[in-house]
Design a protein around this motif. Structure first.
Motif, PDB file in Angstrom:
ATOM      1  N   GLY A 156       0.791  -1.228   0.000  1.00  0.00           N
ATOM      2  CA  GLY A 156       0.000   0.000   0.000  1.00  0.00           C
ATOM      3  C   GLY A 156       0.818   1.270   0.000  1.00  0.00           C
ATOM      4  O   GLY A 156       2.040   1.239  -0.158  1.00  0.00           O
ATOM      5  N   ALA A 157       0.119   2.375   0.170  1.00  0.00           N
ATOM      6  CA  ALA A 157       0.643   3.745   0.118  1.00  0.00           C
ATOM      7  C   ALA A 157       1.061   4.116  -1.319  1.00  0.00           C
ATOM      8  O   ALA A 157       0.931   3.302  -2.240  1.00  0.00           O
ATOM      9  CB  ALA A 157       1.777   3.958   1.098  1.00  0.00           C
ATOM     10  N   ALA A 158       1.546   5.331  -1.496  1.00  0.00           N
ATOM     11  CA  ALA A 158       1.913   5.807  -2.834  1.00  0.00           C
ATOM     12  C   ALA A 158       3.144   5.041  -3.336  1.00  0.00           C
ATOM     13  O   ALA A 158       3.899   4.485  -2.530  1.00  0.00           O
ATOM     14  CB  ALA A 158       2.194   7.305  -2.771  1.00  0.00           C
ATOM     15  N   ARG A 205      -8.226  17.637   6.850  1.00  0.00           N
ATOM     16  CA  ARG A 205      -8.837  16.549   7.617  1.00  0.00           C
ATOM     17  C   ARG A 205      -9.927  17.048   8.563  1.00  0.00           C
ATOM     18  O   ARG A 205     -10.469  16.269   9.347  1.00  0.00           O
ATOM     19  CB  ARG A 205      -7.785  15.840   8.469  1.00  0.00           C
ATOM     20  N   ALA A 265      -1.645  -0.736   3.872  1.00  0.00           N
ATOM     21  CA  ALA A 265      -1.801   0.718   4.069  1.00  0.00           C
ATOM     22  C   ALA A 265      -2.631   1.330   2.953  1.00  0.00           C
ATOM     23  O   ALA A 265      -2.128   2.096   2.135  1.00  0.00           O
ATOM     24  CB  ALA A 265      -0.422   1.388   4.149  1.00  0.00           C
ATOM     25  N   TYR A 266      -3.933   0.991   2.903  1.00  0.00           N
ATOM     26  CA  TYR A 266      -4.833   1.605   1.927  1.00  0.00           C
ATOM     27  C   TYR A 266      -5.834   2.540   2.597  1.00  0.00           C
ATOM     28  O   TYR A 266      -6.756   3.022   1.932  1.00  0.00           O
ATOM     29  CB  TYR A 266      -5.588   0.528   1.137  1.00  0.00           C
ATOM     30  N   GLY A 267      -5.686   2.777   3.900  1.00  0.00           N
ATOM     31  CA  GLY A 267      -6.670   3.576   4.619  1.00  0.00           C
ATOM     32  C   GLY A 267      -7.921   2.748   4.900  1.00  0.00           C
ATOM     33  O   GLY A 267      -8.212   1.783   4.186  1.00  0.00           O
ATOM     34  N   PRO A 320      -6.276  -1.074  -3.776  1.00  0.00           N
ATOM     35  CA  PRO A 320      -7.337  -1.965  -3.286  1.00  0.00           C
ATOM     36  C   PRO A 320      -8.386  -2.282  -4.349  1.00  0.00           C
ATOM     37  O   PRO A 320      -9.376  -2.937  -4.057  1.00  0.00           O
ATOM     38  CB  PRO A 320      -7.944  -1.151  -2.129  1.00  0.00           C
ATOM     39  N   ASP A 361       3.386   6.429   5.663  1.00  0.00           N
ATOM     40  CA  ASP A 361       3.654   7.859   5.425  1.00  0.00           C
ATOM     41  C   ASP A 361       4.369   8.481   6.622  1.00  0.00           C
ATOM     42  O   ASP A 361       5.244   9.321   6.466  1.00  0.00           O
ATOM     43  CB  ASP A 361       2.352   8.614   5.146  1.00  0.00           C
ATOM     44  N   ARG A 364     -13.107  15.026   8.991  1.00  0.00           N
ATOM     45  CA  ARG A 364     -12.905  13.762   9.711  1.00  0.00           C
ATOM     46  C   ARG A 364     -12.718  14.019  11.195  1.00  0.00           C
ATOM     47  O   ARG A 364     -13.146  13.228  12.032  1.00  0.00           O
ATOM     48  CB  ARG A 364     -11.678  13.035   9.148  1.00  0.00           C
ATOM     49  N   ARG A 373      -2.931  17.170  14.435  1.00  0.00           N
ATOM     50  CA  ARG A 373      -3.162  16.769  13.050  1.00  0.00           C
ATOM     51  C   ARG A 373      -4.032  17.792  12.315  1.00  0.00           C
ATOM     52  O   ARG A 373      -3.828  18.065  11.137  1.00  0.00           O
ATOM     53  CB  ARG A 373      -3.819  15.390  13.029  1.00  0.00           C
ATOM     54  N   GLY A 388      -3.396   2.101   7.787  1.00  0.00           N
ATOM     55  CA  GLY A 388      -3.694   3.486   7.394  1.00  0.00           C
ATOM     56  C   GLY A 388      -2.479   4.224   6.868  1.00  0.00           C
ATOM     57  O   GLY A 388      -1.759   3.723   5.997  1.00  0.00           O
ATOM     58  N   GLY A 389      -2.231   5.402   7.428  1.00  0.00           N
ATOM     59  CA  GLY A 389      -1.133   6.244   6.945  1.00  0.00           C
ATOM     60  C   GLY A 389       0.205   5.960   7.626  1.00  0.00           C
ATOM     61  O   GLY A 389       1.109   6.799   7.557  1.00  0.00           O
TER      62      GLY A 389
HETATM   63  N1  UDP Z   1      -3.794   4.682  -0.109  1.00  0.00           N
HETATM   64  C1  UDP Z   1      -3.354   3.846  -1.122  1.00  0.00           C
HETATM   65  N2  UDP Z   1      -4.194   3.515  -2.138  1.00  0.00           N
HETATM   66  C2  UDP Z   1      -5.469   3.983  -2.205  1.00  0.00           C
HETATM   67  C3  UDP Z   1      -5.931   4.840  -1.169  1.00  0.00           C
HETATM   68  C4  UDP Z   1      -5.066   5.172  -0.127  1.00  0.00           C
HETATM   69  O1  UDP Z   1      -2.231   3.378  -1.082  1.00  0.00           O
HETATM   70  O2  UDP Z   1      -6.178   3.655  -3.141  1.00  0.00           O
HETATM   71  C5  UDP Z   1      -2.888   4.997   1.012  1.00  0.00           C
HETATM   72  C6  UDP Z   1      -2.410   6.418   1.106  1.00  0.00           C
HETATM   73  O3  UDP Z   1      -1.295   6.636   0.270  1.00  0.00           O
HETATM   74  C7  UDP Z   1      -2.054   6.511   2.586  1.00  0.00           C
HETATM   75  C8  UDP Z   1      -3.045   5.543   3.244  1.00  0.00           C
HETATM   76  O4  UDP Z   1      -3.584   4.766   2.203  1.00  0.00           O
HETATM   77  O5  UDP Z   1      -0.755   6.020   2.795  1.00  0.00           O
HETATM   78  C9  UDP Z   1      -4.189   6.221   3.989  1.00  0.00           C
HETATM   79  O6  UDP Z   1      -3.700   7.131   4.884  1.00  0.00           O
HETATM   80  P1  UDP Z   1      -4.589   8.040   5.843  1.00  0.00           P
HETATM   81  O7  UDP Z   1      -3.642   8.984   6.467  1.00  0.00           O
HETATM   82  O8  UDP Z   1      -5.805   8.550   5.160  1.00  0.00           O
HETATM   83  O9  UDP Z   1      -5.086   6.932   6.901  1.00  0.00           O
HETATM   84  P2  UDP Z   1      -5.274   7.046   8.487  1.00  0.00           P
HETATM   85  O10 UDP Z   1      -3.908   6.848   9.085  1.00  0.00           O
HETATM   86  O11 UDP Z   1      -5.878   8.375   8.782  1.00  0.00           O
HETATM   87  O12 UDP Z   1      -6.192   5.868   8.745  1.00  0.00           O
END
Ligand code: UDP
Length: 239
Positions: free
Chosen positions: A108-110, A221, A161-163, A138, A191, A224, A214, A187-188
Motif C-alpha cells: 500500500g501507500a503511494a 482533515r 496501508a490503503y486507509g 485496493p 507515510d 474527519r 493533526r 492506514g497512513g
Molecule cells: N492509499 C493507497 N491507495 C489507495 C488509497 C489510499 O495506497 O487507493 C494509502 C495512502 O497513500 C495513505 C493511506 O492509504 O498512505 C491512507 O492514509 P490516511 O492517512 O488517510 O489513513 P489514516 O492513518 O488516517 O487511517
C-alpha cells in the motif's frame, strides 16, 4: 479476551505489550488472523457501512487506536487500559520480527513509500526480513496479482496501508487464501515512518491531543476530525 462494545463494535481491552504477545502467539499458530485499529472515525463510518461493520465485528483483534475510545469506554462505565496506535504497532512488530526471524510484507501507500518504509525499518531493526513491498491498489482488478505476489512471498505478517475501510475490507476478503498468520490495516503508518507526514510530539499524544495537532498540520482533515471529536461523543452519549 475482554472487550468493550462501543457503537456495536467490540474493542479489545489490550495494552501494546499484550498486543505484541497476541501477535507472537498468532504467528506461532499460523491460522490467518486479522487485526483492525479502530478509532472514533472507524466506528462512525461503520454505522452507515454495514460491510465495514461486519469486518470489524469479525476481526480477531480490535486494538483501541484513539483516545476517544478510552473516553467512550469510561462514559459507558468500563475501561480500556491504554491507546494502542497502529502506527506505533508497525515499528514494534518490526522490532519483534527482527528478533524472531518473521518475514514481513508491506502493501500500500503511494509508489515507493512501502519500499522506503521497509528500508528504514531494516536500518532501525537489523536482521529484519522483508518478504516484499508493493504499492498496488485496493481495486478489484489488482487483487489477483497482489494475492499471487503475497502468497509467493510467504510473509508471517502483512501490513496493508490503503486507509480504512478499504484496507480492512481487502484483508477480510483475501485473508483465507493469503494464508498469512497476521494481517493488519495500518492506514497512513508508512507515510509517518517514511517521513511523508509527521506524527504529533509525545507530549501531545500523552495529553490525548494528537487529533488537534493533526488538524493544525493537515487542515483538509477537518471534516474527519469533527466526526471524531464532536459527532462520535454525541453518538456514544445518545446510546
Ligand atoms: N492509499 C493507497 N491507495 C489507495 C488509497 C489510499 O495506497 O487507493 C494509502 C495512502 O497513500 C495513505 C493511506 O492509504 O498512505 C491512507 O492514509 P490516511 O492517512 O488517510 O489513513 P489514516 O492513518 O488516517 O487511517
Amino acid at each position: 479476551m475482554r472487550s468493550v462494545t462501543i457503537l456495536g463494535v467490540p474493542i479489545h481491552a489490550v495494552t501494546m505489550a499484550e498486543t505484541l504477545a497476541w501477535v507472537a502467539e498468532a504467528v506461532a499458530t499460523r491460522v490467518p488472523r486479522q487485526i483492525c485499529t479502530p478509532n472514533p472515525e472507524f466506528l462512525m463510518t461503520a454505522r452507515r457501512d454495514a460491510d465495514f461493520r461486519a469486518v470489524l465485528q469479525a476481526a480477531d483483534l480490535n486494538i483501541p487506536d484513539g483516545i476517544g475510545l478510552l473516553w467512550a469506554a469510561r462514559w459507558l462505565g468500563d475501561r480500556l487500559p491504554e491507546r494502542v496506535a497502529g502506527s506505533d504497532l508497525v515499528g514494534a512488530i518490526a522490532a519483534q520480527a527482527a528478533q524472531a526471524g518473521w518475514r514481513v510484507f508491506l502493501l500500500g501507500a503511494a509508489p515507493g513509500v512501502a519500499e522506503r518504509t521497509a528500508a528504514l525499518l531494516q536500518a532501525a531493526h537489523p536482521g529484519l526480513t522483508i518478504a516484499g513491498t508493493e504499492s498496488g491498489s485496493p481495486r478489484p482488478e489488482d487483487v489477483e496479482r497482489l494475492v499471487a505476489l503475497i502468497t509467493t512471498a510467504r510473509p508471517d505478517v502483512l501490513f496493508v496501508a490503503y486507509g480504512a475501510p478499504a484496507q480492512d475490507k481487502w484483508i477480510a476478503a483475501q485473508r483465507a487464501r493469503l494464508g498469512v498468520p497476521v494481517s493488519i490495516g495500518v492506514g497512513g503508518s508508512f507515510d509517518f515512518i517514511a517521513g511523508r507526514s509527521v506524527r504529533a510530539p509525545q507530549w501531545a499524544q500523552r495529553l490525548g491531543l494528537e487529533w488537534l495537532y493533526r488538524l493544525g498540520r493537515e487542515p483538509w482533515r477537518a471534516r474527519r476530525i469533527v466526526t471524531a471529536v464532536v459527532e462520535f461523543p454525541l453518538a456514544v452519549m445518545r446510546r
